[in-house]
Write a protein that holds these residues in place. Structure first.
Motif, short mmCIF file in Angstrom:
data_model
loop_
_atom_site.label_atom_id
_atom_site.label_comp_id
_atom_site.label_asym_id
_atom_site.label_seq_id
_atom_site.Cartn_x
_atom_site.Cartn_y
_atom_site.Cartn_z
N HIS A 146 0.85 -1.19 0.00
CA HIS A 146 0.00 0.00 0.00
C HIS A 146 0.88 1.24 0.00
CE1 HIS A 146 1.22 -0.03 4.17
NE2 HIS A 146 0.72 1.20 4.32
N GLY A 147 0.25 2.40 -0.05
CA GLY A 147 0.92 3.67 0.16
C GLY A 147 2.04 3.98 -0.82
N ILE A 148 3.13 4.54 -0.30
CA ILE A 148 4.25 4.95 -1.14
C ILE A 148 4.86 3.76 -1.86
CG2 ILE A 148 6.55 6.00 -1.12
CD1 ILE A 148 5.65 7.63 1.33
N GLY A 149 4.96 2.62 -1.18
CA GLY A 149 5.53 1.44 -1.81
C GLY A 149 4.77 1.00 -3.04
N ARG A 150 3.43 1.02 -2.93
CA ARG A 150 2.61 0.65 -4.09
C ARG A 150 2.83 1.64 -5.24
NH1 ARG A 150 -3.62 -0.89 -3.37
NH2 ARG A 150 -2.58 -2.87 -2.88
N GLU A 151 2.83 2.93 -4.93
CA GLU A 151 3.02 3.93 -5.97
C GLU A 151 4.40 3.84 -6.61
OE1 GLU A 151 0.67 5.67 -7.20
OE2 GLU A 151 -0.78 5.02 -5.71
N LEU A 152 5.41 3.52 -5.81
CA LEU A 152 6.75 3.32 -6.37
C LEU A 152 6.76 2.15 -7.35
CD1 LEU A 152 9.02 3.86 -3.24
CD2 LEU A 152 9.10 5.20 -5.35
N ALA A 153 6.10 1.06 -6.98
CA ALA A 153 6.03 -0.10 -7.87
C ALA A 153 5.39 0.27 -9.21
CB ALA A 153 5.25 -1.22 -7.20
N LEU A 154 4.31 1.05 -9.15
CA LEU A 154 3.62 1.45 -10.38
C LEU A 154 4.48 2.39 -11.21
CD1 LEU A 154 0.03 2.08 -8.92
CD2 LEU A 154 0.85 0.08 -10.18
N HIS A 155 5.16 3.33 -10.56
CA HIS A 155 6.00 4.28 -11.29
C HIS A 155 7.20 3.59 -11.94
CE1 HIS A 155 3.67 7.48 -9.43
NE2 HIS A 155 4.36 8.37 -10.10
N TYR A 156 7.87 2.73 -11.19
CA TYR A 156 9.03 2.03 -11.78
C TYR A 156 8.60 1.13 -12.93
CZ TYR A 156 12.67 3.42 -8.44
OH TYR A 156 13.60 4.13 -7.72
N THR A 157 7.45 0.48 -12.77
CA THR A 157 6.93 -0.35 -13.87
C THR A 157 6.67 0.49 -15.10
OG1 THR A 157 5.89 -1.84 -12.27
CG2 THR A 157 5.14 -1.99 -14.54
N ALA A 158 6.10 1.68 -14.90
CA ALA A 158 5.81 2.57 -16.03
C ALA A 158 7.07 2.98 -16.77
CB ALA A 158 5.06 3.81 -15.54
#
Length: 317
Positions: free
Chosen positions: A65-77
């Motif tokens: 959740h949170g920042i970790g989830r958003e980091l995963a999405l951003h790095y994947t992008a």
């Protein structure tokens, strides 16, 4: 007598030489610092150079959740290969499914209690076998109980340190050797604005985030002095309060200026710092400069500034 005078003259000459040498070295240091100040000023004017991260293998802890989830999405992008690690398998799978829908970089899910050293070492072996060596480690996981020190139980304090501090030592033990084998890598650790200034109701949490700050500064020195200088980078992040659910009762005096941060924006700032090889940064960046400036003033001035900003957390009890 003549021999004694010769020895005395020799000692005086040696002292004079040492003084001149020290002055020359200080002058050289002063010139280097002046040039660095000029370079930093010019660097703020011109567009930044961002390194490409599409070929990185990025392992992130606390991706449920949170920042970790958003980091995963951003790095994947960006096209990176992303390894999502969390103790909550269900939440972690949700993150992975969201990331896969971007149809960019490969995404993998691993369940692990990163506060357990044996589990982390086993995870490192499995990841290396399944995917290969990682090149970027993002130590993001953390917990934040918010109440006065005398209301914390010994078990709770130990748990905060196990997750916020010791987990980062275990991931470094497990994954730094992989970076050394590859002769490249980047370590990104989440401290907090609570690792820059002390805050009420956060004594154990602040202690852990100050510990991360010290750990990263010392690690940077070790890497800088060794054979991996300029090959393995470090970045320490100090976010202000972020709207992830950790801040159960935030106290904000100026919400239009210093309101809770959006995890998406925090993740973007972190990846920008990674791509620019920034050594350390607060989010927003101005807070680090404000802190550094206020530390030059008498301690009461810093306290008055903190009282004026009047931000923090209320007790969750």
């Amino acid at each position: 007598m003549i021999e004694h005078e010769i020895i005395h003259t020799s000692n005086v000459s040696k002292r004079i030489f040492n003084i001149v040498q020290d002055l020359a070295e200080f002058l050289l240091l002063f010139i280097k610092i002046l040039m660095e100040l000029i370079y930093s000023a010019v660097d703020k004017i011109f567009p930044k150079n961002f390194k490409d991260i599409c070929n990185e293998v990025v392992l992130i802890t606390g991706t449920g959740h949170g920042i970790g989830r958003e980091l995963a999405l951003h790095y994947t992008a960006f096209g990176s290969t992303v390894i999502c690690v969390d103790i909550n398998q269900k939440n972690n799978e949700e993150t992975v499914n969201k990331a896969k829908r971007l149809s960019k970089g490969a995404v993998h899910s691993y369940t692990c209690d990163v506060s357990n050293r044996d589990d982390v070492l086993a995870l490192a072996n499995k990841v290396k076998t399944d995917i290969g060596p990682i090149t970027v480690l993002v130590n993001n996981v953390g917990i934040m109980p918010t109440h006065p020190l005398d209301k914390h139980t010994p078990e709770e304090i130990r748990r905060v340190f196990d997750i916020n501090v010791f987990s980062q030592f275990w991931t470094l033990e497990a994954f730094l050797p992989q970076m050394k084998e590859e002769s490249r890598g980047h370590i990104i650790c989440m401290s907090s604005i609570a690792g820059v200034v002390g805050l009420a109701n956060l004594v154990p949490y602040c202690a852990t985030k100050f510990a991360v700050r010290g750990m990263m500064e010392a690690l940077h020195e070790e890497l800088r002095d060794g054979p991996y200088k300029n090959l393995i980078k470090t970045t320490t992040i100090y976010p202000y309060m972020t709207n992830t659910g950790l801040c159960k009762r935030p106290k904000v005096k100026f919400p239009s200026v210093l309101g809770l941060l959006d995890p998406k924006e925090v993740a973007k700032h972190i990846i920008d710092a990674h791509r620019m090889n920034v050594l350390e940064t607060t989010i927003p960046t101005s807070l680090l400069h404000i802190n550094n400036w206020s530390r030059l003033l008498p301690s009461n001035c810093g306290i008055m500034l903190k009282d004026f900003i009047d931000s923090g957390v209320e007790s969750d009890l």
